[in-house]
Design an enzyme around this catalytic site. Structure first.
Site: not given
Ligand code: PGA
Length: 251
Positions: A9, A11, A94, A96, A166, A172, A212
């Site tokens: 991904n 991003k 996702h 985010e 996730e 991250g 991660s």
């Protein structure tokens, strides 16, 4: 046996020339893998990426889509638009997007249905926040998110859906869930699918871990009973590092 599916991904990273350079370096490094390899790239890279993976085993995905076919939705991209240029996968929901762009379980469900209707494979993200984890709500949060994301789908469509577990606190941050904890959460998700769609469907569904993932922890995570590969952010931006993750099962 379920296949291992490893998706990058990117991003909001990588200009087209960077994407092309990445693919040219990465493709030879993963050409012998039996695992499914996917790069989920920004919209502006899709066309270039698709051209450059043509003779390779790499598949291309987008990172979002709208659930309507056409219309007055400035700035949005439809599932049909992605399909028309031969995109295979799309990330949906996702964390985010849930956090910064107000995506809800309801919009996630609409997008999943639409993606499947046009023949795109959705990679649906679920996961708990740090607070939810500390309050012991992980199982409840991830089963609810999974149930709502898949609501109204046929068993056949559920088989074509990938779930990415996730934990938000691991994205991250450099903090990875232990392989054992991630595997337990994924078993919980699989059980939820079994209750609603039966054992046969639950045994087929690919459920990835994300948060991660690195070349140093990929093997431990991906060799557990229920983790079927990963959704990889930061570590998918470097060809050598991402290739090591894809090749976790070599030597
Ligand atoms: P990360 O991101 O690997 O950088 O933690 C994972 C993701 O957001 O999909």
């Amino acid at each position: 046996m379920r296949k291992k599916v490893i998706a990058g991904n990117w991003k909001m990273n990588m200009l087209p020339n960077e994407a092309i350079n990445f693919i040219n370096e990465f493709a030879p490094l993963v050409k012998d893998t039996n695992n499914e390899v996917i790069l989920c790239v920004p919209y502006t890279d899709l066309f270039y990426a698709l051209l450059h993976v043509q003779e390779t085993n790499i598949k291309i995905g987008a990172q979002n889509m709208h659930w309507e076919t056409t219309g007055a939705y400035t700035g949005e991209i439809s599932a049909e638009m992605l399909k028309s240029i031969n995109v295979d996968y799309v990330i949906i929901g996702h964390s985010e997007r849930r956090q910064y762009f107000a995506e809800t379980d309801e919009t996630v469900n609409k997008k999943v249905k639409k993606a499947l209707a046009v023949g795109l494979k959705p990679i649906v993200c679920v996961g708990e926040t740090l607070q939810e984890k500390e309050e012991g709500k992980t199982a409840n949060v991830i089963t609810t998110q999974t149930k709502l994301a898949l609501e109204g789908l046929s068993p056949e469509n559920v088989k074509n859906t990938i779930i990415a577990y996730e934990p938000i606190w691991a994205i991250g941050t450099g903090k990875t869930a232990t392989a054992q904890d991630a595997n337990e959460s994924i078993k919980t998700i699989r059980k939820e699918i079994e209750e609603n769609y039966g054992k046969d469907v639950a045994e087929c569904v690919i459920i990835q871990y994300g948060g991660s993932v690195k070349s140093t922890n990929a093997k431990e995570l991906f060799t557990t009973s229920d983790i079927d590969g990963g959704l990889v952010g930061g570590a998918s931006l470097k060809p050598e590092e991402f290739a090591k993750i894809v090749n976790f099962d070599k030597e």
